[in-house]
Design an enzyme around this catalytic site. Structure first.
Site, PDB file in Angstrom:
ATOM      1  N   GLU A   9       0.826  -1.219   0.000  1.00 47.04           N
ATOM      2  CA  GLU A   9       0.000   0.000   0.000  1.00 47.04           C
ATOM      3  C   GLU A   9       0.858   1.265   0.000  1.00 47.04           C
ATOM      4  O   GLU A   9       0.819   2.068   0.925  1.00 47.04           O
ATOM      5  CB  GLU A   9      -0.925   0.013   1.220  1.00 47.04           C
ATOM      6  CG  GLU A   9      -2.028  -1.001   1.161  1.00 47.04           C
ATOM      7  CD  GLU A   9      -2.959  -0.939   2.370  1.00 47.04           C
ATOM      8  OE1 GLU A   9      -4.138  -1.262   2.230  1.00 47.04           O
ATOM      9  OE2 GLU A   9      -2.486  -0.567   3.468  1.00 47.04           O
ATOM     10  N   GLU A  43      -5.600  -7.447  -0.932  1.00 49.91           N
ATOM     11  CA  GLU A  43      -6.246  -7.476   0.386  1.00 49.91           C
ATOM     12  C   GLU A  43      -7.723  -7.182   0.218  1.00 49.91           C
ATOM     13  O   GLU A  43      -8.112  -6.261  -0.506  1.00 49.91           O
ATOM     14  CB  GLU A  43      -5.664  -6.415   1.338  1.00 49.91           C
ATOM     15  CG  GLU A  43      -4.250  -6.630   1.783  1.00 49.91           C
ATOM     16  CD  GLU A  43      -3.795  -5.535   2.752  1.00 49.91           C
ATOM     17  OE1 GLU A  43      -4.673  -4.892   3.394  1.00 49.91           O
ATOM     18  OE2 GLU A  43      -2.581  -5.313   2.839  1.00 49.91           O
TER      19      GLU A  43
END
Length: 476
Positions: free
Chosen positions: A182, A376
């Site tokens: 991320e 995710e």
């Protein structure tokens, strides 16, 4: 049409523990405090005053990432559970300080290397592909204290030493590489993303944030360069957190804001890592916020030459863009957002939007024209252990609805490489630093203060996901 790999994911800092057998990193410094009633307030790195207040209330303070889910002790049992589940792929991360305790030691820790030897070979023996996140938030504290971590260009070289060890030791075992988790978290959550330490109560400086991010961009490109030159078999990805922005109203101002929010918050980092150059819209943004990166010609060349092979993203909930500041807010991954009246939300305020996953998959592929991975996704919920069982129909329903939307995106022509359920085994929540916010299909018998047997128990969702994966394989 590509075959979707069904999998699960964890991170070293949230799962492993084994604090005594490695160096200290930035995640180890985050204590647990009971969450407030306001779901928009995340428990982040606390001030010394907050820590002292917590000690006065309960007499002790617990640093949950140091213990994690005790994966360091339970790894063999856990991989057997993943194998029995039928996973095609498992996403995990390396603990930098387990390999180099200070981050820049002269020699790596052989004990740390052997720990991952066992894990990687065990996964291969189970027939599970390996998706390795090379750095998932945790930054060696020694490097932060010594020279500012990612603020300093020296960090690139220290990171590349870790990458070289990974390629030389496990280059024939790893199927997918992700240099940074991320990466846009460096903007939203600078402590997590780039290890920046806040200067008192003052906001993080934009110059510090984007200089640190630039060093990560270069490190990512140079990692891909090194891996390709060494001829490793695995593919290289880049990852952002996606928020699926909707305009709050049909007002032109709200629609313009949604475009701007997507550009800065969602696309900026991936535009660089997938397309190889800084996007046009960052120039006025940098000018407005007095950011001067002084990017070298060498950096420009390496960013352009070594882009990612596939694009991955996390997706948990959608967000609302609005020019109004008076709207009711609710929580989300990394950032808060305006509440959407058409969506239900989890106990932690994260709005559940399966269609947003399809929307995001379409937008990502439209923009980058590269295979995608959902790195995710999942539901954080408070599970209850009753008579040795965990019944979690809410998680099964979440999976069903999101999988339906993902399959629809695939049917429309989006090349989906993999879906990875986040926290496949219960782990410490990165946002709230607690065990109560559980994502896994495997229950870990422990509480927010690290008390419990840490026994592993299959939830109802484990059996459902196991059956779903088996059905997908039968239909190939």
């Amino acid at each position: 049409m590509t075959k979707i790999l069904w999998g699960g994911a964890t991170s070293a800092s949230q799962y492993e523990g084994g604090y005594e057998n490695r160096g200290i990193d930035t995640q180890d410094c985050r204590p647990y405090l009971p969450k407030t009633e306001d779901a928009t307030v995340a428990t982040r790195l606390l001030t010394e005053e907050a820590i002292q207040e917590a000690k006065r209330k309960d007499g002790r303070h617990y640093y949950p990432f140091r213990k994690g889910s005790m994966g360091y002790e339970h790894w063999e049992e856990d991989i057997a559970l993943l194998g029995d589940l039928g996973l095609d792929v498992y996403r995990l991360s390396i603990s930098w300080t387990r390999i180099f305790p200070k981050g820049n030691d002269e020699f790596p820790s052989e004990a740390g290397l052997q720990y991952y030897d066992r894990i990687f070979h065990s996964l291969k023996n189970q027939g599970i592909k390996i998706f390795l996140t090379m750095n998932h938030y945790a930054v060696p504290l020694h490097l932060v204290e010594s020279y500012g971590g990612w603020l300093n260009r020296q960090m690139i070289d220290d990171y590349l030493r870790l990458a070289e060890i990974i390629f030389e030791r496990w280059g024939d075992l790893i199927d997918y590489y992700l240099p940074f988790n991320e990466i846009n978290a460096g903007y939203f959550s600078p402590y997590n993303g780039v290890g920046l330490i806040k200067n008192g109560t003052n906001p993080y400086a934009y110059q510090d944030i984007f200089l640190s991010l630039h060093h990560q961009f270069v490190a990512s490109a140079k990692t891909i360069q090194m891996g390709r030159e060494k001829g490793v078999k695995g593919k290289f990805g880049a990852m952002i957190s996606c928020f699926c922005y909707y305009a709050h109203t049909s007002r032109p101002e709200d629609n313009l804001r949604s475009v701007e929010d997507e550009q800065i918050n969602q696309w900026f980092c991936m535009d660089i890592l997938s397309r190889g150059e800084y996007p046009y819209y960052m120039e006025p943004f940098f000018k407005k916020h007095h950011v001067d990166l002084n990017i070298s010609e060498e950096d420009t060349k390496v960013l352009r030459a070594y882009t990612c092979d596939f694009v991955s993203f996390s997706y948990y909930s959608s967000s609302i863009s609005s020019v109004s500041e008076s709207n009711q807010q609710t929580a989300g991954n990394l950032v808060a957002t305006t509440k959407n009246q058409y969506l239900e939300a989890s106990e932690w305020g994260w709005q559940i939007d399966p269609i947003g996953l399809k929307t995001t998959a379409l937008k990502v592929y439209d923009r980058y024209q590269k295979p995608i991975m959902i790195a995710e996704n999942g539901l954080g919920a408070k599970d209850t252990l009753v008579d040795g069982q965990v019944h979690d129909p809410y998680r099964i329903e979440y999976f069903k609805r999101h999988f339906e939307q993902l399959k629809e995106a695939e049917a429309m022509g989006v090349p989906v490489l993999a879906y990875l359920a986040w926290g496949i085994i219960d782990i410490i929540s990165a946002g709230s630093c607690e065990m109560d916010k559980r994502y896994g299909v495997v229950y870990v018998d422990a509480d927010n203060q690290g008390k419990g047997s840490y026994r592993r128990i299959k939830k109802d969702s484990y059996y459902w996901y196991q059956q779903y994966i088996a059905m997908q394989k039968e239909g190939e």
